[in-house]
Enzyme design. Structure first.
Site, short mmCIF file in Angstrom:
data_model
loop_
_atom_site.label_atom_id
_atom_site.label_comp_id
_atom_site.label_asym_id
_atom_site.label_seq_id
_atom_site.Cartn_x
_atom_site.Cartn_y
_atom_site.Cartn_z
N HIS A 148 0.84 -1.26 -0.07
CA HIS A 148 -0.04 0.01 0.09
C HIS A 148 0.78 1.11 0.13
O HIS A 148 0.47 2.39 -0.23
CB HIS A 148 -1.08 0.01 0.99
CG HIS A 148 -0.42 0.41 2.52
ND1 HIS A 148 -0.38 -0.68 3.68
CD2 HIS A 148 -0.01 1.27 3.33
CE1 HIS A 148 0.19 -0.16 4.58
NE2 HIS A 148 0.53 1.15 4.56
N ASP A 178 0.13 -7.36 1.46
CA ASP A 178 0.58 -6.08 1.68
C ASP A 178 2.15 -6.18 1.66
O ASP A 178 2.64 -5.17 2.45
CB ASP A 178 -0.26 -5.52 2.68
CG ASP A 178 -0.22 -4.09 2.79
OD1 ASP A 178 0.16 -3.44 1.79
OD2 ASP A 178 -0.27 -3.47 3.91
N GLY A 249 3.44 6.50 8.55
CA GLY A 249 4.77 6.59 7.96
C GLY A 249 5.85 5.42 8.22
O GLY A 249 6.80 5.18 7.67
N ASN A 250 5.21 4.60 9.30
CA ASN A 250 6.08 3.38 9.84
C ASN A 250 5.97 2.16 8.90
O ASN A 250 6.59 1.19 8.68
CB ASN A 250 5.76 3.02 11.13
CG ASN A 250 6.78 3.82 12.16
OD1 ASN A 250 6.15 4.42 12.96
ND2 ASN A 250 7.95 3.44 12.05
N SER A 251 4.77 2.35 8.00
CA SER A 251 4.25 1.16 6.95
C SER A 251 5.34 0.78 6.21
O SER A 251 6.05 1.50 5.45
CB SER A 251 3.32 1.50 6.19
OG SER A 251 2.04 1.83 7.00
N GLY A 307 -9.75 -25.51 -3.83
CA GLY A 307 -10.86 -25.65 -4.45
C GLY A 307 -11.91 -25.94 -3.55
O GLY A 307 -12.78 -26.92 -3.84
N GLN A 309 -15.12 -24.63 -0.19
CA GLN A 309 -15.50 -23.68 0.57
C GLN A 309 -15.53 -24.44 2.04
O GLN A 309 -15.94 -25.37 2.07
CB GLN A 309 -16.98 -23.32 0.21
CG GLN A 309 -17.22 -22.49 -0.98
CD GLN A 309 -18.24 -22.35 -1.36
OE1 GLN A 309 -19.25 -22.40 -0.48
NE2 GLN A 309 -18.52 -21.86 -2.55
#
Length: 508
Positions: A148, A178, A249-251, A307, A309
């Site tokens: 991100h 992420d 900002g630490n991300s 495959g 659920q």
């Protein structure tokens, strides 16, 4: 298992204790002799009697650790070039989507996305600047940060600890975890850090380094508060929770253990106010290593696909299946023409282990399968109607559409139990579009047990207690048999508009 360093450590401690005992003896003698000299002179004598190694040691801290790792930590600056319309739905502090928090897009939405344009939709061309953190993992300029932070970036710059600025390119990103891998060209001697291979423990000291609020290299310390945290960001959630202060900002920045190795990547915070409240979440180093390796080799992450659920095994479901513990992933449905269907996985099977690794819940199954290579074989331990089996399945490659749809159902709410379900049903064959199997729920009492367990009008009950039903009489008979058999809950397989799932329904 005995630590090979344990014996030398004991000898060192023994020598240290002798020094301390010797110091205590000198201090004790000084107290006897002090007499009229006073306590001030007594302190001088005591300090002078202490071993030099203790007198000069000073308080413990992380200065040596920080000096070692901080040169590898970078600030990441991005520019995002986008055309957007100003007539977006009105968003306030409570309405801003959580996935935009602490991202370069949050500032944009706050500045340009509030309210509706009276002109009815003006497209604007904006350059958005965002900041984050990252760290080098090799001397030739490969660095890790958050997806991100660099997502949709037109340009990426990194600022090293010595203040020098470099241009970086994005090698690959993985939205599901992420994570992103970037590369700085033209230099082969960057300071870098290694990823920890050992499993961190709750209570261990950690040090986080990053670029909060664009201030540059900042260090905070704390401990690991919890492991295996799920924050509903993806099916693969497995975060480390730390209490070292982390702010915007630490991300993408690293969190280190006391050996100077990276145990996680800072990626999310819980913050009612927008600042740190001591609850931060890190992507574990084991996940980072797996993802970064694929991004470096292929520019993307390819995951295996089973495959099915699935849903968690609740206490009610465990009781209805005769299980001692509410663990495992309950198969709602094996999708047609999938590895699970080809291997013979059936609705009602409980997957308890993959290649010998215990599966606690449906998310654990998703994480375990995602770490495996497509086209590889996996041995699944399952429980089918009270009997244990082992099934070998050849995994397939998860396509983009399947990755977008990957999810694990939430467990059903608890219930006080009771024979009255509070619903009306009709044969599915009598309801257009409902198919030919099961009974369709035509009405639900909002105060009844069925409503408490999520049943809605239009749902199709396919079977009860493993037995297919086709009429209301079949449903009543199956419930009565379960109750007379001493069961508190009976397992119902229900087809909804979205998927097929199991519900543990109280019957008595």
């Amino acid at each position: 298992m005995t630590d090979i360093n344990e014996q030398p450590r004991r000898k060192t401690l023994s020598a240290r204790r002798l020094k301390l005992l010797g110091s205590a003896a000198v201090i004790g003698s000084a107290m006897v002799l002090a007499g009229p000299l006073g306590y001030g002179r007594l302190v001088e004598i005591a300090v002078a009697a202490m071993p030099a190694s203790l007198n000069e040691q000073g308080p413990p801290g992380f200065a040596n650790l920080v000096a070692k790792v901080k040169p590898a930590v970078i600030s990441v600056r991005v520019r995002v070039d986008q055309n957007v319309e100003t007539n977006l739905p009105e968003l306030n502090d409570q309405g801003l989507p959580p996935f935009l928090k602490a991202t370069p897009f949050e500032k944009f939405f706050r500045q340009y996305g509030f309210g509706n344009s009276p002109q009815g939709g003006i497209r604007q061309h904006e350059i958005i600047t965002g900041v984050g953190s990252g760290f080098f993992i090799s001397a030739d300029g490969y660095a890790v940060t958050n997806n991100h932070v660099v997502d949709h970036a037109k340009s990426v710059q990194v600022i090293a600890d010595d203040g020098k600025t470099y241009t970086a390119k994005v090698i690959g990103t993985d939205q599901k975890t992420d994570l992103a891998l970037i590369k700085v060209e033209g230099k082969k001697d960057f300071a870098y850090v290694d990823l920890e291979t050992a499993t961190p423990r709750v209570g261990d000291w950690v040090v986080a380094v990053g670029n909060p609020y664009g201030l540059g290299g900042t260090v905070t310390a704390g401990i690991i508060s919890a492991e295996e945290r799920e924050i509903s960001s993806s099916p693969y959630d497995d975060y480390i929770q730390i209490d070292a202060p982390i702010n915007r900002g630490n991300s993408g920045g690293p969190t280190f253990d006391t050996s100077g190795k990276v145990i996680g990547v800072n990626t999310a915070i819980y913050s009612p106010s927008g600042g740190s409240v001591g609850i931060g979440f890190d992507i574990p180093a084991s996940t980072v290593k797996m993802v970064v390796t694929q991004l470096k080799d292929h520019g993307k992450v390819t995951r295996a696909w089973l495959g099915v659920q699935v849903q968690p095994v609740t206490s009610g479901i465990a009781q209805s299946l005769g299980m001692k513990k509410a663990e495992g992933a309950l198969v709602d449905q094996a999708e047609p023409d999938t590895p699970a269907a080809k291997a013979g996985i059936q609705p009602g099977d409980v997957i308890t282990a993959v290649n010998g690794n215990a599966i606690k819940d449906s998310r654990a199954l998703a994480r375990e399968i995602s770490t495996m290579a497509p086209e590889s074989s996996a041995k699944l331990d399952i429980l089918r109607k009270g009997e244990g089996k082992t099934i070998t399945v050849t995994l397939a490659t998860m396509q983009n559409q399947q990755q977008n749809q990957a999810k694990a159902d939430e467990p059903e709410n608890g219930s006080r139990g009771g024979p009255h379900l509070g619903l009306s049903v009709a044969p599915a064959s009598d309801v257009p579009g409902a198919g030919s199997m099961g009974v369709v729920v035509t009405a639900v009492d909002p105060d009844g047990r069925a409503a408490e367990h999520g049943l809605q009008s239009g749902d199709v009950i396919l079977d009860v207690g493993g037995k297919s039903i086709g009429t209301a009489a079949d449903l009543r008979k199956a419930l009565s048999q379960a109750r007379s058999g001493g069961k508190h809950d009976v397992l119902m397989r229900v087809k909804t508009a979205d998927n097929t799932r199991f519900i543990a329904m109280p019957v008595g």
